[in-house]
Design a protein around this motif. Structure first.
Motif, mmCIF file in Angstrom:
data_model
loop_
_atom_site.group_PDB
_atom_site.id
_atom_site.type_symbol
_atom_site.label_atom_id
_atom_site.label_comp_id
_atom_site.label_asym_id
_atom_site.label_seq_id
_atom_site.Cartn_x
_atom_site.Cartn_y
_atom_site.Cartn_z
ATOM 1 N N THR A 247 42.454 52.164 40.304
ATOM 2 C CA THR A 247 42.299 51.321 39.083
ATOM 3 C C THR A 247 42.299 49.755 39.997
ATOM 4 N N VAL A 248 43.208 49.402 40.639
ATOM 5 C CA VAL A 248 43.359 48.098 41.275
ATOM 6 C C VAL A 248 42.224 47.747 42.288
ATOM 7 N N ALA A 249 41.828 48.884 43.222
ATOM 8 C CA ALA A 249 40.868 48.653 43.857
ATOM 9 C C ALA A 249 39.562 48.336 43.171
ATOM 10 N N HIS A 250 39.356 49.253 42.140
ATOM 11 C CA HIS A 250 38.094 48.799 41.321
ATOM 12 C C HIS A 250 38.021 47.690 40.716
ATOM 13 N N GLU A 251 39.260 47.271 40.300
ATOM 14 C CA GLU A 251 39.188 45.885 39.478
ATOM 15 C C GLU A 251 39.038 44.622 40.236
ATOM 16 N N LEU A 252 39.452 44.794 41.494
ATOM 17 C CA LEU A 252 39.509 43.852 42.500
ATOM 18 C C LEU A 252 38.104 43.647 43.232
ATOM 19 N N ARG A 253 37.360 44.777 43.395
ATOM 20 C CA ARG A 253 36.365 44.813 44.232
ATOM 21 C C ARG A 253 35.221 43.985 43.249
ATOM 22 N N THR B 188 44.182 37.006 40.105
ATOM 23 C CA THR B 188 45.295 36.579 40.027
ATOM 24 C C THR B 188 46.097 37.322 38.784
ATOM 25 N N ARG B 189 45.278 37.350 37.527
ATOM 26 C CA ARG B 189 45.939 38.148 36.473
ATOM 27 C C ARG B 189 46.108 39.538 36.878
ATOM 28 N N LEU B 190 45.409 40.166 37.653
ATOM 29 C CA LEU B 190 45.458 41.635 38.019
ATOM 30 C C LEU B 190 46.748 41.716 38.722
ATOM 31 N N ILE B 191 46.975 40.710 39.879
ATOM 32 C CA ILE B 191 48.038 40.848 40.818
ATOM 33 C C ILE B 191 49.385 40.716 39.819
ATOM 34 N N ALA B 192 49.256 39.616 38.844
ATOM 35 C CA ALA B 192 50.606 39.578 38.101
ATOM 36 C C ALA B 192 50.841 40.773 37.437
ATOM 37 N N THR C 154 42.062 46.867 32.519
ATOM 38 C CA THR C 154 42.430 47.596 33.374
ATOM 39 C C THR C 154 43.239 48.939 32.816
ATOM 40 N N GLY C 155 43.651 48.717 31.137
ATOM 41 C CA GLY C 155 44.410 49.523 30.594
ATOM 42 C C GLY C 155 45.916 49.556 31.006
ATOM 43 N N LEU C 156 46.336 48.535 31.461
ATOM 44 C CA LEU C 156 47.772 48.350 31.894
ATOM 45 C C LEU C 156 48.314 47.238 30.833
ATOM 46 N N GLY C 157 47.740 46.430 30.161
ATOM 47 C CA GLY C 157 48.162 45.470 29.135
ATOM 48 C C GLY C 157 49.539 45.927 28.341
ATOM 49 N N LEU C 158 49.047 47.061 27.510
ATOM 50 C CA LEU C 158 49.917 47.272 26.572
ATOM 51 C C LEU C 158 51.297 48.063 27.051
#
Length: 381
Positions: free
Chosen positions: A158-164, A204-208, A338-342
């Motif tokens: 997920t991180v790789a996809h969102e960062l790309r 930056t938000r994703l890394i946080a 990302t599906g990580l917020g909640l």
């Protein structure tokens, strides 16, 4: 499953029961621990190589009943193979191998039928190089570990996809500006730089988020508690949505005052409110209603709570999905994220000692409600 192998004379009546530990010596004596109390599978063989203990966890993991395993040679009661199909007991030869060997490290082995388990063994000798008196085998189910590994793999994917996407945009625009700066007007340069800035903020938000997940999973989420005005915090977030183009009439705020004092980490509470309001605006429809009130059901220890409820008038969350809302990678729609917020929201609320729930709003949409304990922290009293 029945093993059907002849039993060793004199051990057929040895059962791994709470009433009789005789075959196991002093296992658990003084601690009140019985083999069936252990979370992992335990198999013990005597000096002749016959099983004298086969606990409940071993029976569950191997699907072999204890009564079928007791008294049977270890290699028949526990017919393990390595990942290349070789018989493990023949390879390791616990009773006839090197006299100085005292253990086998944990490794992945296969049960009949191909089920994978984690196995380690300990050889108990009467002297450092004496004969083996007991072989103690520990068995663990690999399913929990596999779930963890799958979760980590999904997180990485997920991180790789969102960062790309944002990094590709940043690289493309900066390379274009550097190569052809003079060819663009000021307005074009400004537009490209604004896009780069927005994509950098996204990274930056994703890394946080990743850092928050790491701290939540390890129990190291730090809270810097101070008095928080929940009503004012809600107002700031609504103003930000209005400034970004949302209609002010879309929000309805209802605050039941007086509110009790609330001590919390203001940055973390802002993160919770931002996520819940963003979800309501992006995935919901109609009016977004925010209710802030003292909880009508104080905790058992007598402390009051502040309750915040965020509701919308959209289609809501399907009943079958409500149990997965606060898990990693859950997405309520196909509108990105990302599906990580909640998952992070739940971790933050629970780190404060509060609770968060999801349900159906009176208007049919989704309704999220979280509570925070109130009162001055003990270290300030």
């Amino acid at each position: 499953m029945s093993i059907g192998t002849s039993r060793s004379p004199g051990v057929q009546d040895i059962l791994c029961t709470r009433a009789d530990h005789g075959a196991l010596g002093d296992l658990g004596d003084g601690l009140g621990i019985h083999p069936d109390d252990l979370p992992d599978g335990l198999v013990v063989a005597d000096e002749s190589g016959h099983v004298i203990c086969f606990n409940a966890a071993a029976a569950r993991i191997t699907a072999v009943h204890a009564s079928d395993a007791l008294g049977v040679p270890l290699e028949h009661a526990l017919p393990l193979e390595d990942l290349e199909g070789r018989r493990w007991w023949q390879l390791t030869d616990p009773y006839g191998g090197i006299a100085t060997r005292f253990a086998q490290p944990e490794r992945n082995l296969l049960l009949p039928g191909g089920r994978e388990v984690l196995v380690s063994a300990r050889y108990v000798r009467t002297a450092p190089t004496g004969p083996v008196r007991r072989v103690v085998v520990s068995i663990r189910d690999t399913e929990a570990r596999r779930r963890t590994e799958r979760s980590h793999a999904e997180l990485i994917a997920t991180v790789a996809h969102e960062l790309r996407s944002p990094l590709t945009s940043v690289k493309g625009f900066t390379a274009t500006l550097l190569a052809k700066w003079e060819r663009f007007t000021d307005d074009q340069k400004k537009l490209m730089l604004e896009t780069v800035d927005a994509d950098a903020n996204r990274v930056t938000r994703l890394i946080a988020e990743l850092l928050d997940i790491s701290r939540i999973d390890s129990g190291r989420l730090e809270l810097r508690r101070q008095p928080v005005d929940i009503g004012a915090a809600v107002g700031r977030h609504i103003q930000a949505h209005v400034a970004s183009g949302q209609d002010a009439d879309r929000f309805l705020v209802r605050i039941q005052r007086p509110l009790p004092d609330c001590w919390a980490d203001p940055d973390k509470i802002d993160q919770v409110l931002s996520n819940l309001l963003e979800n309501a605006v992006r995935h919901g429809e109609g009016t977004v209603t925010i209710d802030v009130a003292a909880s009508s059901s104080p905790r058992e220890q007598g402390g009051a709570e502040t309750a915040v409820t965020v509701s919308d008038e959209g289609s809501g969350i399907p009943e079958e999905s409500m149990g997965r809302v606060f898990t990693r990678f859950w997405r309520g729609s196909k509108r990105g994220g990302t599906g990580l917020g909640l998952y992070i929201v739940k971790g933050i609320v629970e780190a404060h000692g509060g609770t968060i729930t999801v349900g159906r709003a009176p208007g049919g949409g989704a309704q999220f409600r979280f509570t925070l304990p109130v009162g001055t922290p003990a270290y300030l009293l």
